[in-house]
Scaffold this motif. Structure first.
Motif, PDB file in Angstrom:
ATOM      1  N   GLY A 198      45.443  47.898  42.180  1.00 18.37           N
ATOM      2  CA  GLY A 198      45.624  46.498  42.551  1.00 18.37           C
ATOM      3  C   GLY A 198      44.602  46.022  43.548  1.00 18.37           C
ATOM      4  N   ARG A 200      40.185  45.223  44.472  1.00 18.20           N
ATOM      5  CA  ARG A 200      38.851  44.890  43.969  1.00 18.20           C
ATOM      6  C   ARG A 200      37.815  45.191  45.032  1.00 18.20           C
ATOM      7  NH1 ARG A 200      38.405  39.106  40.827  1.00 18.20           N
ATOM      8  NH2 ARG A 200      40.208  39.336  39.424  1.00 18.20           N
ATOM      9  N   GLU A 338      42.627  43.154  48.319  1.00 19.80           N
ATOM     10  CA  GLU A 338      43.715  43.166  47.349  1.00 19.80           C
ATOM     11  C   GLU A 338      43.313  42.259  46.192  1.00 19.80           C
ATOM     12  OE1 GLU A 338      46.283  45.048  47.542  1.00 19.80           O
ATOM     13  OE2 GLU A 338      46.415  45.604  49.675  1.00 19.80           O
ATOM     14  N   GLU A 339      43.669  42.656  44.986  1.00 18.12           N
ATOM     15  CA  GLU A 339      43.226  41.895  43.817  1.00 18.12           C
ATOM     16  C   GLU A 339      43.648  40.434  43.875  1.00 18.12           C
ATOM     17  OE1 GLU A 339      42.618  42.852  39.120  1.00 18.12           O
ATOM     18  OE2 GLU A 339      44.431  43.605  40.083  1.00 18.12           O
ATOM     19  N   ASP A 340      44.854  40.188  44.353  1.00 12.78           N
ATOM     20  CA  ASP A 340      45.324  38.799  44.366  1.00 12.78           C
ATOM     21  C   ASP A 340      44.729  37.983  45.514  1.00 12.78           C
ATOM     22  OD1 ASP A 340      46.683  39.872  46.511  1.00 12.78           O
ATOM     23  OD2 ASP A 340      48.689  39.611  45.672  1.00 12.78           O
ATOM     24  N   ALA A 341      43.929  38.643  46.365  1.00 17.46           N
ATOM     25  CA  ALA A 341      43.275  37.934  47.462  1.00 17.46           C
ATOM     26  C   ALA A 341      41.782  37.767  47.230  1.00 17.46           C
ATOM     27  CB  ALA A 341      43.516  38.670  48.785  1.00 17.46           C
ATOM     28  N   ALA A 342      41.292  38.220  46.081  1.00 14.95           N
ATOM     29  CA  ALA A 342      39.844  38.207  45.835  1.00 14.95           C
ATOM     30  C   ALA A 342      39.289  36.783  45.837  1.00 14.95           C
ATOM     31  CB  ALA A 342      39.532  38.902  44.511  1.00 14.95           C
ATOM     32  N   GLU A 343      39.967  35.879  45.173  1.00 15.58           N
ATOM     33  CA  GLU A 343      39.460  34.506  45.082  1.00 15.58           C
ATOM     34  C   GLU A 343      39.457  33.829  46.443  1.00 15.58           C
ATOM     35  OE1 GLU A 343      40.398  30.344  42.636  1.00 15.58           O
ATOM     36  OE2 GLU A 343      41.195  32.275  41.906  1.00 15.58           O
ATOM     37  N   THR A 345      39.313  35.285  49.392  1.00 19.47           N
ATOM     38  CA  THR A 345      38.287  35.895  50.232  1.00 19.47           C
ATOM     39  C   THR A 345      36.900  35.397  49.856  1.00 19.47           C
ATOM     40  OG1 THR A 345      39.667  37.877  50.445  1.00 19.47           O
ATOM     41  CG2 THR A 345      37.342  38.082  51.051  1.00 19.47           C
ATOM     42  N   THR A 365      32.452  41.095  41.083  1.00 23.06           N
ATOM     43  CA  THR A 365      33.254  42.310  41.246  1.00 23.06           C
ATOM     44  C   THR A 365      32.445  43.524  40.824  1.00 23.06           C
ATOM     45  OG1 THR A 365      35.316  41.116  40.856  1.00 23.06           O
ATOM     46  CG2 THR A 365      35.367  43.504  40.556  1.00 23.06           C
TER      47      THR A 365
END
Length: 378
Positions: A198, A200, A338-343, A345, A365
Protein backbone atom coordinates in the motif's frame (compact mmCIF):
# COMPACT_ATOMS: atom_id res chain seq x y z
CA UNK A 1 12.75 7.59 -38.11
CA UNK A 2 13.49 3.86 -38.14
CA UNK A 3 16.87 2.13 -38.22
CA UNK A 4 16.24 1.02 -41.78
CA UNK A 5 15.29 4.53 -42.91
CA UNK A 6 18.46 5.92 -41.31
CA UNK A 7 20.97 3.36 -42.46
CA UNK A 8 19.36 1.48 -45.35
CA UNK A 9 19.61 -1.90 -43.60
CA UNK A 10 17.43 -3.75 -41.12
CA UNK A 11 18.76 -3.98 -37.54
CA UNK A 12 20.17 -7.29 -36.37
CA UNK A 13 18.69 -6.85 -32.92
CA UNK A 14 17.26 -4.52 -30.29
CA UNK A 15 18.65 -4.00 -26.80
CA UNK A 16 17.46 -1.89 -23.88
CA UNK A 17 18.92 -0.63 -20.58
CA UNK A 18 17.05 1.26 -17.85
CA UNK A 19 17.70 4.36 -15.85
CA UNK A 20 17.69 4.03 -12.09
CA UNK A 21 16.92 5.65 -8.77
CA UNK A 22 19.01 4.96 -5.71
CA UNK A 23 16.90 4.16 -2.66
CA UNK A 24 19.81 4.65 -0.26
CA UNK A 25 23.62 4.66 -0.43
CA UNK A 26 24.80 7.91 -2.02
CA UNK A 27 28.47 8.71 -2.77
CA UNK A 28 29.44 5.40 -1.20
CA UNK A 29 30.24 3.50 -4.40
CA UNK A 30 33.62 5.13 -5.04
CA UNK A 31 34.43 4.51 -1.38
CA UNK A 32 34.04 0.71 -1.77
CA UNK A 33 30.75 0.90 0.11
CA UNK A 34 27.16 -0.30 -0.13
CA UNK A 35 24.36 0.95 -2.39
CA UNK A 36 20.73 0.04 -3.02
CA UNK A 37 19.37 1.13 -6.42
CA UNK A 38 16.35 -0.03 -8.38
CA UNK A 39 15.81 0.13 -12.13
CA UNK A 40 13.15 2.42 -13.56
CA UNK A 41 10.71 1.60 -16.37
CA UNK A 42 12.36 4.46 -18.29
CA UNK A 43 15.03 3.10 -20.59
CA UNK A 44 17.36 3.67 -23.52
CA UNK A 45 16.87 1.31 -26.45
CA UNK A 46 19.29 0.62 -29.28
CA UNK A 47 18.74 -1.04 -32.65
CA UNK A 48 22.06 -2.20 -34.06
CA UNK A 49 23.49 -3.67 -37.23
CA UNK A 50 27.10 -4.48 -38.06
CA UNK A 51 29.22 -2.71 -40.65
CA UNK A 52 32.18 -4.15 -42.52
CA UNK A 53 34.28 -0.96 -42.68
CA UNK A 54 35.04 -0.45 -38.97
CA UNK A 55 33.08 2.79 -38.79
CA UNK A 56 30.50 3.24 -36.00
CA UNK A 57 27.59 5.57 -36.76
CA UNK A 58 25.29 6.61 -33.91
CA UNK A 59 21.98 8.47 -34.02
CA UNK A 60 19.55 9.54 -31.32
CA UNK A 61 15.86 10.09 -31.92
CA UNK A 62 15.87 12.66 -29.13
CA UNK A 63 18.62 14.86 -30.56
CA UNK A 64 18.23 16.64 -33.87
CA UNK A 65 20.84 16.07 -36.53
CA UNK A 66 22.33 13.37 -38.75
CA UNK A 67 24.16 10.29 -37.44
CA UNK A 68 27.53 10.94 -35.79
CA UNK A 69 30.46 9.07 -37.34
CA UNK A 70 32.97 7.53 -34.93
CA UNK A 71 36.24 6.32 -36.40
CA UNK A 72 37.37 3.57 -34.04
CA UNK A 73 40.87 3.59 -35.52
CA UNK A 74 41.56 7.13 -34.27
CA UNK A 75 39.38 7.09 -31.17
CA UNK A 76 40.88 8.92 -28.18
CA UNK A 77 39.50 11.00 -25.31
CA UNK A 78 38.43 14.36 -26.71
CA UNK A 79 37.97 13.16 -30.29
CA UNK A 80 34.16 13.00 -30.01
CA UNK A 81 31.93 15.53 -28.27
CA UNK A 82 28.27 16.11 -27.48
CA UNK A 83 25.95 13.28 -26.58
CA UNK A 84 27.96 10.82 -28.73
CA UNK A 85 30.80 11.02 -26.19
CA UNK A 86 29.10 8.21 -24.25
CA UNK A 87 28.92 5.53 -26.98
CA UNK A 88 32.36 6.70 -28.17
CA UNK A 89 33.64 6.20 -24.65
CA UNK A 90 32.27 2.66 -24.60
CA UNK A 91 34.01 1.85 -27.88
CA UNK A 92 37.26 3.31 -26.51
CA UNK A 93 36.92 1.37 -23.24
CA UNK A 94 36.24 -1.89 -25.11
CA UNK A 95 39.35 -1.36 -27.20
CA UNK A 96 41.42 -0.43 -24.15
CA UNK A 97 40.28 -3.69 -22.52
CA UNK A 98 41.47 -5.67 -25.53
CA UNK A 99 38.09 -6.47 -27.07
CA UNK A 100 37.84 -6.56 -30.86
CA UNK A 101 34.76 -4.69 -32.03
CA UNK A 102 34.00 -3.97 -35.66
CA UNK A 103 31.78 -1.32 -37.22
CA UNK A 104 28.15 -0.74 -36.37
CA UNK A 105 25.13 1.38 -37.15
CA UNK A 106 23.26 2.25 -33.95
CA UNK A 107 19.95 4.06 -33.52
CA UNK A 108 18.95 5.07 -29.98
CA UNK A 109 15.60 6.00 -28.50
CA UNK A 110 15.19 6.97 -24.86
CA UNK A 111 12.69 8.19 -22.30
CA UNK A 112 15.19 8.48 -19.43
CA UNK A 113 15.19 12.15 -18.38
CA UNK A 114 18.59 13.71 -19.13
CA UNK A 115 20.41 15.54 -16.35
CA UNK A 116 17.85 14.42 -13.75
CA UNK A 117 20.16 12.20 -11.71
CA UNK A 118 18.46 9.08 -13.09
CA UNK A 119 21.49 7.65 -14.91
CA UNK A 120 20.64 8.48 -18.50
CA UNK A 121 24.35 8.30 -19.38
CA UNK A 122 24.80 4.90 -17.71
CA UNK A 123 21.76 3.52 -19.59
CA UNK A 124 23.34 4.70 -22.85
CA UNK A 125 26.70 3.16 -21.96
CA UNK A 126 25.27 -0.17 -20.79
CA UNK A 127 22.95 -0.68 -23.77
CA UNK A 128 25.84 0.07 -26.15
CA UNK A 129 28.24 -2.33 -24.42
CA UNK A 130 25.63 -5.09 -24.16
CA UNK A 131 24.62 -4.83 -27.83
CA UNK A 132 28.22 -4.88 -29.07
CA UNK A 133 29.09 -7.75 -26.74
CA UNK A 134 26.22 -9.80 -28.16
CA UNK A 135 26.81 -8.88 -31.81
CA UNK A 136 30.56 -9.47 -31.69
CA UNK A 137 30.45 -12.50 -29.36
CA UNK A 138 32.56 -10.83 -26.66
CA UNK A 139 30.84 -12.82 -23.92
CA UNK A 140 31.00 -9.97 -21.41
CA UNK A 141 29.41 -10.53 -18.00
CA UNK A 142 27.11 -7.92 -16.49
CA UNK A 143 29.91 -6.81 -14.19
CA UNK A 144 32.30 -6.49 -17.12
CA UNK A 145 29.74 -4.47 -19.07
CA UNK A 146 29.34 -2.20 -16.05
CA UNK A 147 33.08 -1.72 -15.72
CA UNK A 148 33.31 -0.84 -19.42
CA UNK A 149 30.63 1.81 -18.86
CA UNK A 150 32.40 3.18 -15.81
CA UNK A 151 35.73 3.23 -17.65
CA UNK A 152 34.05 5.18 -20.46
CA UNK A 153 32.64 7.65 -17.94
CA UNK A 154 35.91 8.08 -16.03
CA UNK A 155 38.54 7.86 -18.74
CA UNK A 156 36.75 9.20 -21.81
CA UNK A 157 33.95 11.50 -20.62
CA UNK A 158 35.99 12.72 -17.66
CA UNK A 159 33.44 12.18 -14.88
CA UNK A 160 34.97 10.56 -11.75
CA UNK A 161 31.91 8.46 -10.93
CA UNK A 162 31.71 5.12 -9.15
CA UNK A 163 30.11 1.98 -10.55
CA UNK A 164 26.65 2.27 -8.99
CA UNK A 165 24.84 3.58 -12.05
CA UNK A 166 26.16 1.02 -14.54
CA UNK A 167 25.63 -1.94 -12.19
CA UNK A 168 22.08 -0.79 -11.49
CA UNK A 169 21.27 -0.53 -15.19
CA UNK A 170 22.90 -3.86 -15.99
CA UNK A 171 21.90 -5.97 -12.98
CA UNK A 172 18.64 -4.84 -11.36
CA UNK A 173 15.65 -7.17 -11.58
CA UNK A 174 11.92 -6.54 -11.74
CA UNK A 175 10.22 -6.11 -8.37
CA UNK A 176 13.49 -5.80 -6.45
CA UNK A 177 16.02 -3.34 -5.09
CA UNK A 178 19.65 -4.33 -5.58
CA UNK A 179 21.92 -4.47 -2.55
CA UNK A 180 25.41 -4.13 -4.01
CA UNK A 181 28.76 -4.30 -2.27
CA UNK A 182 30.89 -2.18 -4.59
CA UNK A 183 34.14 -3.69 -3.28
CA UNK A 184 33.58 -7.32 -4.27
CA UNK A 185 30.45 -6.78 -6.41
CA UNK A 186 28.41 -9.18 -4.25
CA UNK A 187 24.72 -8.73 -5.08
CA UNK A 188 21.44 -9.42 -3.35
CA UNK A 189 18.10 -8.87 -5.01
CA UNK A 190 15.80 -7.67 -2.23
CA UNK A 191 12.03 -7.91 -2.84
CA UNK A 192 10.61 -4.39 -3.06
CA UNK A 193 6.90 -4.65 -3.89
CA UNK A 194 5.58 -1.37 -2.57
CA UNK A 195 2.15 -1.78 -4.17
CA UNK A 196 1.56 -4.91 -2.09
CA UNK A 197 2.32 -2.83 1.01
CA UNK A 198 0.00 0.00 0.00
CA UNK A 199 2.96 2.29 -0.61
CA UNK A 200 4.50 4.27 -3.46
CA UNK A 201 7.95 5.62 -4.16
CA UNK A 202 7.62 8.91 -6.01
CA UNK A 203 10.43 10.34 -8.09
CA UNK A 204 10.50 14.13 -8.20
CA UNK A 205 12.63 15.53 -11.00
CA UNK A 206 13.41 19.09 -9.93
CA UNK A 207 14.30 20.02 -13.53
CA UNK A 208 17.58 21.42 -12.17
CA UNK A 209 20.23 19.97 -14.46
CA UNK A 210 23.42 18.55 -13.03
CA UNK A 211 26.71 17.43 -14.57
CA UNK A 212 29.08 14.90 -13.00
CA UNK A 213 32.01 16.01 -15.12
CA UNK A 214 32.24 19.35 -13.32
CA UNK A 215 34.68 20.02 -10.49
CA UNK A 216 32.33 19.75 -7.50
CA UNK A 217 31.82 15.99 -7.82
CA UNK A 218 35.54 15.38 -8.26
CA UNK A 219 36.30 17.48 -5.18
CA UNK A 220 34.00 15.30 -3.06
CA UNK A 221 35.77 12.18 -4.25
CA UNK A 222 39.19 13.73 -3.59
CA UNK A 223 38.12 14.65 -0.04
CA UNK A 224 37.03 11.08 0.61
CA UNK A 225 40.33 9.73 -0.66
CA UNK A 226 42.19 12.23 1.50
CA UNK A 227 40.17 11.15 4.52
CA UNK A 228 40.90 7.48 3.91
CA UNK A 229 44.61 8.23 3.53
CA UNK A 230 44.68 10.26 6.75
CA UNK A 231 42.98 7.41 8.61
CA UNK A 232 45.30 4.80 7.11
CA UNK A 233 42.56 2.70 5.49
CA UNK A 234 42.20 1.58 1.84
CA UNK A 235 38.78 3.26 1.58
CA UNK A 236 36.21 4.86 3.87
CA UNK A 237 34.29 1.59 3.70
CA UNK A 238 36.91 0.31 6.15
CA UNK A 239 35.99 2.77 8.91
CA UNK A 240 33.57 0.88 11.23
CA UNK A 241 30.46 2.81 12.20
CA UNK A 242 31.12 2.08 15.86
CA UNK A 243 34.53 3.74 15.58
CA UNK A 244 33.38 6.82 13.67
CA UNK A 245 33.74 9.34 16.50
CA UNK A 246 37.28 8.19 17.24
CA UNK A 247 38.13 8.38 13.53
CA UNK A 248 36.72 11.90 13.22
CA UNK A 249 38.76 13.02 16.21
CA UNK A 250 41.90 12.10 14.28
CA UNK A 251 41.06 14.42 11.38
CA UNK A 252 42.03 18.07 11.60
CA UNK A 253 40.37 19.29 8.39
CA UNK A 254 36.71 20.12 9.14
CA UNK A 255 35.54 19.64 5.54
CA UNK A 256 37.14 16.21 5.30
CA UNK A 257 35.60 15.29 8.67
CA UNK A 258 32.13 16.04 7.29
CA UNK A 259 32.74 14.07 4.11
CA UNK A 260 33.98 11.06 6.11
CA UNK A 261 31.02 11.28 8.48
CA UNK A 262 28.56 11.15 5.60
CA UNK A 263 30.11 8.12 3.91
CA UNK A 264 30.43 6.07 7.10
CA UNK A 265 26.91 6.87 8.30
CA UNK A 266 25.48 6.32 4.81
CA UNK A 267 26.98 2.84 4.61
CA UNK A 268 25.37 2.13 7.97
CA UNK A 269 22.04 3.43 6.67
CA UNK A 270 22.16 1.02 3.74
CA UNK A 271 22.64 -1.88 6.15
CA UNK A 272 19.80 -0.65 8.37
CA UNK A 273 17.45 -0.31 5.39
CA UNK A 274 18.43 -3.81 4.25
CA UNK A 275 17.60 -5.26 7.66
CA UNK A 276 14.23 -3.51 7.73
CA UNK A 277 13.29 -4.70 4.24
CA UNK A 278 14.37 -8.25 5.11
CA UNK A 279 12.08 -8.07 8.14
CA UNK A 280 9.15 -6.76 6.08
CA UNK A 281 9.14 -3.45 7.96
CA UNK A 282 9.06 -1.30 4.85
CA UNK A 283 7.46 1.80 6.36
CA UNK A 284 10.24 2.05 8.91
CA UNK A 285 12.83 2.91 6.25
CA UNK A 286 11.23 6.36 5.88
CA UNK A 287 13.14 8.07 8.73
CA UNK A 288 16.40 6.74 7.28
CA UNK A 289 15.61 8.46 3.99
CA UNK A 290 15.13 11.76 5.80
CA UNK A 291 18.33 11.14 7.76
CA UNK A 292 20.24 10.37 4.56
CA UNK A 293 19.09 13.61 2.96
CA UNK A 294 20.19 15.66 5.96
CA UNK A 295 23.63 14.04 5.73
CA UNK A 296 23.92 14.75 2.01
CA UNK A 297 22.76 18.33 2.56
CA UNK A 298 24.87 19.20 5.61
CA UNK A 299 27.90 16.88 5.64
CA UNK A 300 28.45 16.14 1.95
CA UNK A 301 26.97 19.42 0.70
CA UNK A 302 25.59 18.14 -2.59
CA UNK A 303 21.96 19.19 -2.28
CA UNK A 304 20.37 22.35 -3.67
CA UNK A 305 17.38 24.53 -2.66
CA UNK A 306 14.99 22.69 -4.98
CA UNK A 307 15.94 19.26 -3.61
CA UNK A 308 15.66 20.53 -0.05
CA UNK A 309 12.23 21.93 -0.88
CA UNK A 310 11.03 18.55 -2.15
CA UNK A 311 12.00 16.95 1.14
CA UNK A 312 10.56 19.75 3.28
CA UNK A 313 7.24 19.89 1.40
CA UNK A 314 6.94 16.10 1.38
CA UNK A 315 7.56 15.91 5.13
CA UNK A 316 4.97 18.64 5.77
CA UNK A 317 2.46 16.68 3.68
CA UNK A 318 3.00 13.56 5.79
CA UNK A 319 5.41 11.54 3.61
CA UNK A 320 7.08 8.61 5.36
CA UNK A 321 10.52 9.57 4.03
CA UNK A 322 12.28 11.57 1.33
CA UNK A 323 15.81 12.22 0.13
CA UNK A 324 17.75 13.46 -2.88
CA UNK A 325 18.94 10.66 -5.12
CA UNK A 326 21.94 10.55 -7.43
CA UNK A 327 25.09 12.62 -7.38
CA UNK A 328 23.36 15.84 -6.38
CA UNK A 329 23.76 19.52 -7.35
CA UNK A 330 20.30 19.17 -8.92
CA UNK A 331 18.47 16.19 -10.35
CA UNK A 332 15.84 14.21 -8.49
CA UNK A 333 14.53 13.16 -5.09
CA UNK A 334 12.61 10.08 -3.98
CA UNK A 335 9.60 10.26 -1.67
CA UNK A 336 8.09 7.28 0.17
CA UNK A 337 4.35 7.74 0.71
CA UNK A 338 1.22 5.83 1.52
CA UNK A 339 -0.47 5.02 -1.77
CA UNK A 340 -3.59 6.99 -0.95
CA UNK A 341 -1.46 10.04 -0.10
CA UNK A 342 0.59 10.08 -3.31
CA UNK A 343 -1.56 12.63 -5.13
CA UNK A 344 -1.77 14.97 -2.14
CA UNK A 345 1.99 14.79 -1.59
CA UNK A 346 2.74 15.41 -5.25
CA UNK A 347 0.45 18.44 -5.24
CA UNK A 348 2.08 19.79 -2.08
CA UNK A 349 5.50 19.59 -3.73
CA UNK A 350 4.26 21.21 -6.94
CA UNK A 351 2.53 23.99 -4.98
CA UNK A 352 5.71 24.62 -2.96
CA UNK A 353 7.73 24.92 -6.18
CA UNK A 354 5.21 27.35 -7.65
CA UNK A 355 5.24 29.46 -4.51
CA UNK A 356 9.04 29.60 -4.58
CA UNK A 357 9.10 30.57 -8.25
CA UNK A 358 10.80 27.35 -9.35
CA UNK A 359 10.15 25.49 -12.60
CA UNK A 360 7.40 22.93 -12.08
CA UNK A 361 8.82 19.53 -11.10
CA UNK A 362 8.13 16.32 -12.98
CA UNK A 363 6.68 13.65 -10.68
CA UNK A 364 6.18 9.95 -11.40
CA UNK A 365 6.06 6.61 -9.58
CA UNK A 366 9.18 4.46 -9.42
CA UNK A 367 8.32 0.88 -10.35
CA UNK A 368 11.22 -1.60 -9.83
CA UNK A 369 11.88 -2.80 -13.37
CA UNK A 370 14.13 -5.25 -15.26
CA UNK A 371 17.77 -4.48 -16.00
CA UNK A 372 19.48 -4.42 -19.40
CA UNK A 373 18.49 -7.11 -21.87
CA UNK A 374 18.04 -8.02 -25.51
CA UNK A 375 14.46 -7.61 -26.62
CA UNK A 376 12.72 -10.42 -28.48
CA UNK A 377 12.04 -10.03 -32.18
CA UNK A 378 8.48 -8.92 -32.80
Amino acid sequence: MTHEQLYGVAPEGTWTAPGRVNLIGEHTDYNDGFVMPLALPHSTTATVSRRADGLVRVHSREIAGPPVDIDTATLAPGSVGGWAVYPAGVLWALREAGHEVGGADIHYTSDVPVGAGLSSSAALEVVTALALSDLYDLGLSREEISRIGQRAENGYVGAPTGILDQMASACCTEGHALHLDTRDMAQRQIPFDLAAEGLRLLVVDTQVKHAHADGAYGKRRASCEAGAAALGVPALRDVPFGELEAALARLSDEEIRRRVKHVVTENHRVERVTALLDAGRVREIGPLLFEGHASLRDDFEVSCPELDLVVEASAAAGALGARMTGGGFGGSAVVLVEEDAAEVTGKAVSDAFAAAGHTAPRIFTAIPSPGARRLPVR
